[in-house]
Write a protein that holds these residues in place. Structure first.
Motif, PDB file in Angstrom:
ATOM      1  N   ASN A 144      26.466 -62.234  14.156  1.00  0.00           N
ATOM      2  CA  ASN A 144      27.802 -62.426  13.582  1.00  0.00           C
ATOM      3  C   ASN A 144      28.135 -61.369  12.544  1.00  0.00           C
ATOM      4  O   ASN A 144      29.306 -61.003  12.370  1.00  0.00           O
ATOM      5  N   ASN A 145      27.113 -60.859  11.846  1.00  0.00           N
ATOM      6  CA  ASN A 145      27.345 -59.811  10.856  1.00  0.00           C
ATOM      7  C   ASN A 145      27.857 -58.543  11.528  1.00  0.00           C
ATOM      8  O   ASN A 145      28.835 -57.935  11.075  1.00  0.00           O
ATOM      9  N   VAL A 146      27.205 -58.151  12.618  1.00  0.00           N
ATOM     10  CA  VAL A 146      27.657 -56.966  13.365  1.00  0.00           C
ATOM     11  C   VAL A 146      29.032 -57.206  13.971  1.00  0.00           C
ATOM     12  O   VAL A 146      29.910 -56.337  13.932  1.00  0.00           O
ATOM     13  N   ARG A 147      29.238 -58.405  14.501  1.00  0.00           N
ATOM     14  CA  ARG A 147      30.536 -58.725  15.108  1.00  0.00           C
ATOM     15  C   ARG A 147      31.652 -58.692  14.070  1.00  0.00           C
ATOM     16  O   ARG A 147      32.761 -58.226  14.349  1.00  0.00           O
ATOM     17  N   SER A 148      31.359 -59.177  12.853  1.00  0.00           N
ATOM     18  CA  SER A 148      32.372 -59.170  11.790  1.00  0.00           C
ATOM     19  C   SER A 148      32.733 -57.743  11.392  1.00  0.00           C
ATOM     20  O   SER A 148      33.912 -57.434  11.164  1.00  0.00           O
ATOM     21  N   GLN A 149      31.711 -56.881  11.308  1.00  0.00           N
ATOM     22  CA  GLN A 149      31.985 -55.480  10.979  1.00  0.00           C
ATOM     23  C   GLN A 149      32.857 -54.829  12.050  1.00  0.00           C
ATOM     24  O   GLN A 149      33.808 -54.094  11.735  1.00  0.00           O
ATOM     25  N   LEU A 150      32.526 -55.113  13.293  1.00  0.00           N
ATOM     26  CA  LEU A 150      33.299 -54.527  14.396  1.00  0.00           C
ATOM     27  C   LEU A 150      34.722 -55.072  14.406  1.00  0.00           C
ATOM     28  O   LEU A 150      35.686 -54.315  14.627  1.00  0.00           O
ATOM     29  N   ASN A 151      34.873 -56.374  14.158  1.00  0.00           N
ATOM     30  CA  ASN A 151      36.212 -56.969  14.118  1.00  0.00           C
ATOM     31  C   ASN A 151      37.050 -56.381  12.998  1.00  0.00           C
ATOM     32  O   ASN A 151      38.262 -56.169  13.149  1.00  0.00           O
ATOM     33  N   ALA A 152      36.395 -56.120  11.857  1.00  0.00           N
ATOM     34  CA  ALA A 152      37.124 -55.529  10.729  1.00  0.00           C
ATOM     35  C   ALA A 152      37.642 -54.143  11.074  1.00  0.00           C
ATOM     36  O   ALA A 152      38.786 -53.779  10.753  1.00  0.00           O
ATOM     37  N   ILE A 153      36.798 -53.359  11.757  1.00  0.00           N
ATOM     38  CA  ILE A 153      37.232 -52.019  12.166  1.00  0.00           C
ATOM     39  C   ILE A 153      38.338 -52.113  13.208  1.00  0.00           C
ATOM     40  O   ILE A 153      39.332 -51.372  13.160  1.00  0.00           O
ATOM     41  N   ARG A 155      40.471 -54.482  13.585  1.00  0.00           N
ATOM     42  CA  ARG A 155      41.731 -54.891  12.928  1.00  0.00           C
ATOM     43  C   ARG A 155      42.421 -53.691  12.296  1.00  0.00           C
ATOM     44  O   ARG A 155      43.649 -53.575  12.325  1.00  0.00           O
ATOM     45  N   LYS A 156      41.608 -52.804  11.729  1.00  0.00           N
ATOM     46  CA  LYS A 156      42.188 -51.599  11.126  1.00  0.00           C
ATOM     47  C   LYS A 156      42.743 -50.663  12.186  1.00  0.00           C
ATOM     48  O   LYS A 156      43.679 -49.911  11.946  1.00  0.00           O
ATOM     49  N   GLN A 157      42.146 -50.727  13.390  1.00  0.00           N
ATOM     50  CA  GLN A 157      42.618 -49.862  14.474  1.00  0.00           C
ATOM     51  C   GLN A 157      43.851 -50.418  15.170  1.00  0.00           C
ATOM     52  O   GLN A 157      44.695 -49.672  15.655  1.00  0.00           O
ATOM     53  N   SER A 158      43.942 -51.753  15.206  1.00  0.00           N
ATOM     54  CA  SER A 158      45.013 -52.348  16.010  1.00  0.00           C
ATOM     55  C   SER A 158      45.901 -53.306  15.232  1.00  0.00           C
ATOM     56  O   SER A 158      46.810 -53.902  15.798  1.00  0.00           O
ATOM     57  N   GLY A 159      45.626 -53.480  13.918  1.00  0.00           N
ATOM     58  CA  GLY A 159      46.449 -54.389  13.125  1.00  0.00           C
ATOM     59  C   GLY A 159      47.814 -53.800  12.837  1.00  0.00           C
ATOM     60  O   GLY A 159      48.199 -52.740  13.356  1.00  0.00           O
ATOM     61  N   SER A 160      48.563 -54.469  11.988  1.00  0.00           N
ATOM     62  CA  SER A 160      49.900 -53.965  11.637  1.00  0.00           C
ATOM     63  C   SER A 160      49.765 -52.712  10.788  1.00  0.00           C
ATOM     64  O   SER A 160      48.696 -52.407  10.241  1.00  0.00           O
ATOM     65  N   LEU A 161      50.852 -51.981  10.655  1.00  0.00           N
ATOM     66  CA  LEU A 161      50.834 -50.738   9.883  1.00  0.00           C
ATOM     67  C   LEU A 161      50.501 -50.967   8.417  1.00  0.00           C
ATOM     68  O   LEU A 161      50.109 -50.038   7.707  1.00  0.00           O
ATOM     69  N   ALA A 162      50.625 -52.194   7.961  1.00  0.00           N
ATOM     70  CA  ALA A 162      50.306 -52.483   6.564  1.00  0.00           C
ATOM     71  C   ALA A 162      48.812 -52.374   6.287  1.00  0.00           C
ATOM     72  O   ALA A 162      48.408 -52.144   5.141  1.00  0.00           O
ATOM     73  N   VAL A 163      47.967 -52.534   7.328  1.00  0.00           N
ATOM     74  CA  VAL A 163      46.522 -52.542   7.102  1.00  0.00           C
ATOM     75  C   VAL A 163      45.747 -51.602   8.019  1.00  0.00           C
ATOM     76  O   VAL A 163      44.610 -51.252   7.712  1.00  0.00           O
ATOM     77  N   ARG A 164      46.298 -51.173   9.116  1.00  0.00           N
ATOM     78  CA  ARG A 164      45.523 -50.447  10.109  1.00  0.00           C
ATOM     79  C   ARG A 164      45.209 -49.027   9.663  1.00  0.00           C
ATOM     80  O   ARG A 164      45.857 -48.452   8.791  1.00  0.00           O
ATOM     81  N   ASP A 165      44.202 -48.460  10.297  1.00  0.00           N
ATOM     82  CA  ASP A 165      43.829 -47.077  10.046  1.00  0.00           C
ATOM     83  C   ASP A 165      44.906 -46.169  10.632  1.00  0.00           C
ATOM     84  O   ASP A 165      45.312 -46.322  11.786  1.00  0.00           O
ATOM     85  N   LEU A 166      45.351 -45.211   9.848  1.00  0.00           N
ATOM     86  CA  LEU A 166      46.460 -44.350  10.274  1.00  0.00           C
ATOM     87  C   LEU A 166      45.988 -43.034  10.866  1.00  0.00           C
ATOM     88  O   LEU A 166      46.820 -42.228  11.312  1.00  0.00           O
TER      89      LEU A 166
END
Length: 375
Positions: A144-153, A155-166
């Motif tokens: 779950n630790n690895v999965r959480s890290q991947l999910n966080a990345i 989210r930054k790749q595919s989340g809204s422009l307010a949080v995603r990696d630009l």
């Protein structure tokens, strides 16, 4: 495969009475849709009556624990299979489907010597299952630790422009960086774009006219550039925030982007590798824990039968899988094969209550009975 079984034992009145054949005949004629299997319990070491009574106090709690760990591993298997979009494989014990293992149960003498005290067998099963549960917690936490890290990345790749990696949205030519000029990136609500275009040049002095360009738009926001003199950048950020625009910090760095890409790829590989290893471990551990659970059930039906019917051990234990509509009919059949006189302990009301507590049934029965839920 049935998911709920009854494990019962009936007293054998005399060696000449063929109770098993009689029960088979009754079930086949009166409740033909109820599978019936013999459950072979070996002659275990009885010990003293005090030791049996003491053990009976622990059996229900211990059974609940072993059963809960069994189901916990099964749920983990389902979750891991679901996350990969694959249907769960069949659960087995040494290659045998779990329902077949239950209905064709054979005591493992090498693992659980029948001459061992019952408490020793029960404690051994409890300790083994507790160790498996601890191991499961550690392995799941690591996964779950690895999965959480991947999910966080992600989210930054595919989340809204307010949080995603630009970094994958902004090209080098979109940004002006010089001794005096800087390009800022503004995240603007989709519904405020006209307001932005009409006001961005006047939020502060020294803004390059017509320098704002839309780079990207998602369901909520649009990403704009604006070029201005470096010395007013901090003031511009403040004024933009007051108007409801978010200025995102950004620095075009190819090395950083490549590092993030490699990190994402590594975490993706690690997650899949750990998922596969955890799934394989769960399948193997489930079989071991399920086998331990069935041996525990054998100890339970043996000890409860001795307490109910007395010594020497002379009872028939079996497993049934009645449908909900057949339950009352099957109970009636079992009762006819086990009259009150057959049980030395089926007398006083307080004893009835005690035996019902041992069996774990909601209603007292004149025979040993408890339920095994496979899921």
């Amino acid at each position: 495969m049935a998911t709920r079984y009854w494990m019962v034992s009936l007293p054998v009145q005399s060696p000449s009475s063929n109770l098993w054949s009689q029960l088979q005949d009754s079930i086949s004629k009166q409740s033909f849709d109820t599978p019936l299997y013999r459950f072979n319990v070996p002659n275990l070491r009885v010990g003293t009556l005090d030791s049996l009574l003491s053990l009976a106090d622990d059996l229900l709690k211990a059974n609940a624990f072993v059963e809960s760990v069994t189901h916990k591993i099964r749920r983990q298997i389902d979750e891991l299979e679901r996350s990969s979009g694959v249907d769960a494989g069949s659960l087995t014990v040494d290659g045998v489907p779990i329902d077949s293992y239950l209905t064709r149960f054979v005591w493992d003498e090498a693992k659980y010597p029948t001459m061992s005290p019952l408490k020793e067998i029960v404690d051994g099963i409890h300790s083994f299952v507790a160790k498996v549960e601890d191991d499961l917690k550690v392995r799941v936490a690591e996964y779950n630790n690895v999965r959480s890290q991947l999910n966080a990345i992600n989210r930054k790749q595919s989340g809204s422009l307010a949080v995603r990696d630009l970094s994958n949205l902004v090209k080098p030519e979109d940004v002006v960086t010089s001794e005096h000029l800087v390009t800022l990136l503004a995240v603007v609500s989709k519904f405020s774009q006209k307001d932005w275009l009409s006001s961005y040049e006047t939020l502060t002095e020294y803004v390059v006219p017509r320098s704002s360009k839309k780079l990207y738009e998602d369901n909520e926001y649009a990403l704009y550039t604006v070029t201005l003199f470096s010395r007013v950048a901090d003031d511009y950020r403040l004024k933009a925030r007051e108007r409801g625009y978010q200025i995102r910090d950004f620095e075009h760095d190819p090395e950083t982007q490549e590092s993030r890409k490699q990190e994402l790829e590594k975490l993706t590989r690690d997650q899949e590798s750990m998922r596969s290893a955890l799934l394989q471990w769960c399948y193997s551990s489930y079989g071991e824990v399920f086998s331990s659970w069935m041996h525990f059930c054998a100890v339970r039906v043996f000890s409860e039968s001795i307490l109910r019917y007395g010594l020497p051990p002379n009872f028939l234990s079996c497993v049934l899988a009645p449908s909900l509509k057949s339950e009352k009919k099957v109970r009636s059949i079992l009762e006819r094969h086990c009259t009150a006189g057959n049980s030395a302990h089926w007398k006083a009301e307080d004893e009835v209550g005690a035996m019902a507590g041992l069996a774990g049934d909601a209603e007292a029965q004149p025979y040993v009975s408890f339920t095994i839920n496979l899921v």
